[in-house]
Each structure stands twice: as C-alpha cells, then as structure tokens.
Design a protein around this motif. Sequence first.
Motif, PDB file in Angstrom:
ATOM      1  N   PHE A  30       0.881  -1.117  -0.128  1.00 28.73           N
ATOM      2  CA  PHE A  30       0.077   0.032  -0.039  1.00 28.73           C
ATOM      3  C   PHE A  30       0.909   1.154   0.087  1.00 28.73           C
ATOM      4  N   TRP A  31       0.147   2.457  -0.249  1.00 23.71           N
ATOM      5  CA  TRP A  31       0.980   3.661  -0.103  1.00 23.71           C
ATOM      6  C   TRP A  31       0.343   4.623   0.677  1.00 23.71           C
ATOM      7  N   VAL A  32       1.032   5.657   1.227  1.00 30.00           N
ATOM      8  CA  VAL A  32       0.376   6.518   2.299  1.00 30.00           C
ATOM      9  C   VAL A  32       1.052   7.958   1.865  1.00 30.00           C
ATOM     10  N   ILE A  33       0.073   8.736   1.945  1.00 31.94           N
ATOM     11  CA  ILE A  33       0.700  10.341   1.846  1.00 31.94           C
ATOM     12  C   ILE A  33       0.650  11.027   3.107  1.00 31.94           C
ATOM     13  N   GLU A  34       1.805  11.547   3.359  1.00 26.94           N
ATOM     14  CA  GLU A  34       1.951  12.311   4.544  1.00 26.94           C
ATOM     15  C   GLU A  34       2.152  13.917   4.492  1.00 26.94           C
ATOM     16  N   ASN A  35       1.302  14.627   5.209  1.00 29.02           N
ATOM     17  CA  ASN A  35       1.457  16.167   5.065  1.00 29.02           C
ATOM     18  C   ASN A  35       1.468  16.757   6.177  1.00 29.02           C
ATOM     19  N   ASN A  36       2.156  17.961   6.107  1.00 31.04           N
ATOM     20  CA  ASN A  36       2.534  19.004   7.262  1.00 31.04           C
ATOM     21  C   ASN A  36       1.223  20.057   7.172  1.00 31.04           C
ATOM     22  N   PHE A  47       5.634   4.228   0.068  1.00 31.10           N
ATOM     23  CA  PHE A  47       5.283   2.814  -0.529  1.00 31.10           C
ATOM     24  C   PHE A  47       5.761   1.696   0.392  1.00 31.10           C
ATOM     25  N   TYR A  48       4.602   1.030   0.724  1.00 28.66           N
ATOM     26  CA  TYR A  48       4.983  -0.145   1.726  1.00 28.66           C
ATOM     27  C   TYR A  48       4.865  -1.589   1.183  1.00 28.66           C
ATOM     28  N   SER A  49       5.484  -2.567   1.495  1.00 25.97           N
ATOM     29  CA  SER A  49       5.428  -4.014   0.996  1.00 25.97           C
ATOM     30  C   SER A  49       4.123  -4.537   1.798  1.00 25.97           C
ATOM     31  N   ALA A  50       3.886  -5.741   1.359  1.00 28.30           N
ATOM     32  CA  ALA A  50       2.860  -6.289   2.182  1.00 28.30           C
ATOM     33  C   ALA A  50       2.944  -6.636   3.287  1.00 28.30           C
ATOM     34  N   ASP A  51       4.381  -6.866   3.842  1.00 27.58           N
ATOM     35  CA  ASP A  51       4.562  -6.964   5.162  1.00 27.58           C
ATOM     36  C   ASP A  51       4.881  -5.778   5.944  1.00 27.58           C
ATOM     37  N   ARG A  53       6.977  -3.352   5.412  1.00 25.39           N
ATOM     38  CA  ARG A  53       8.324  -2.504   5.298  1.00 25.39           C
ATOM     39  C   ARG A  53       8.265  -1.502   4.345  1.00 25.39           C
ATOM     40  N   LEU A  54       8.782  -0.406   4.547  1.00 22.90           N
ATOM     41  CA  LEU A  54       9.040   0.583   3.779  1.00 22.90           C
ATOM     42  C   LEU A  54       9.767   0.565   2.411  1.00 22.90           C
ATOM     43  N   MET A  55       9.280   0.405   1.280  1.00 23.51           N
ATOM     44  CA  MET A  55       9.977   0.033   0.041  1.00 23.51           C
ATOM     45  C   MET A  55      10.663   1.312  -0.601  1.00 23.51           C
ATOM     46  N   TYR A  56       9.982   2.400  -0.364  1.00 28.27           N
ATOM     47  CA  TYR A  56      10.355   3.837  -1.123  1.00 28.27           C
ATOM     48  C   TYR A  56       9.764   4.795  -0.613  1.00 28.27           C
ATOM     49  N   GLU A  57      10.309   6.058  -0.606  1.00 29.10           N
ATOM     50  CA  GLU A  57       9.884   7.064  -0.186  1.00 29.10           C
ATOM     51  C   GLU A  57      10.334   8.229  -0.853  1.00 29.10           C
ATOM     52  N   GLU A  58       9.321   9.227  -1.173  1.00 36.54           N
ATOM     53  CA  GLU A  58       9.654  10.381  -1.885  1.00 36.54           C
ATOM     54  C   GLU A  58       9.022  11.840  -1.334  1.00 36.54           C
ATOM     55  N   THR A  59       9.486  12.779  -1.196  1.00 37.49           N
ATOM     56  CA  THR A  59       8.982  14.022  -0.925  1.00 37.49           C
ATOM     57  C   THR A  59       8.745  14.972  -2.202  1.00 37.49           C
ATOM     58  N   VAL A  60       7.425  15.274  -2.233  1.00 34.04           N
ATOM     59  CA  VAL A  60       6.983  16.009  -3.499  1.00 34.04           C
ATOM     60  C   VAL A  60       6.742  17.484  -2.839  1.00 34.04           C
ATOM     61  N   TYR A  61       6.932  18.619  -3.798  1.00 35.60           N
ATOM     62  CA  TYR A  61       6.722  19.846  -3.387  1.00 35.60           C
ATOM     63  C   TYR A  61       5.672  20.356  -4.147  1.00 35.60           C
TER      64      TYR A  61
END
Length: 103
Positions: A30-36, A47-51, A53-61
């Motif tokens: 699954f994926w999650v979007i975090e904001n401030n 982006f997280y795997s089925a177990d 675990r964090l697979m990938y993280e990116e900050t967008v502006y």
Amino acid sequence: MKKIITTIAIFAALITGSQAQDKVNVNQGFWVIENNINLPKVQTVKFYSADKRLMYEETVYTKLNLKKKKTLVALNQILDKLNERTAYIESRNLVTLSLNLKH
C-alpha cells in the motif's frame, strides 16, 4: 414536521455525496501520503510492501489531488512496479516523473 423534512434532506444529501474508497489488495502492499499543516504543499509519499516494510519514499513539493483518477492510477502503478522489483531502485523521482510534477 419541518425538522423531519430537513433531517431527511440532509441525510439524503450525505448518502448521495459519499464515495467509497477502492478496495485495496493488501497482499501487494500500500501507499500513504503524509503532509504537514505548516507546509501544505510539501507531501511525503511512502510505499510499503505487504509485510509493512518501507520500500520507497519520496517528498514532493506540490499538493497531490487524490480526487483525480490520474493520480490514484499513477500511485498504484508505481506500487506495482516496486513490487515487481527485487533490486535497488535507482530513480529517486518516481512520483514526480510519473505525475509530471515540477521539482
């Protein structure tokens, strides 16, 4: 009588205006979007795997509009690509490139 009609009208508007979230296949991850609150245009997509675990993280502006189908499809496609890969991910701008966002 006036309260009953008003209550029925509000209830009907709430039912027709609601939208259910698409079913998520947790087996894929699954994926999650975090904001401030203080920085509303800076968001972190994780982006997280089925177990879980964090697979990938990116900050967008820029603010991602999750009501657009294009955004949801792009995020789901990135998740699928990440699940197919077993090696290290070389690109650090997957979300930015797939949604044509400015750096």
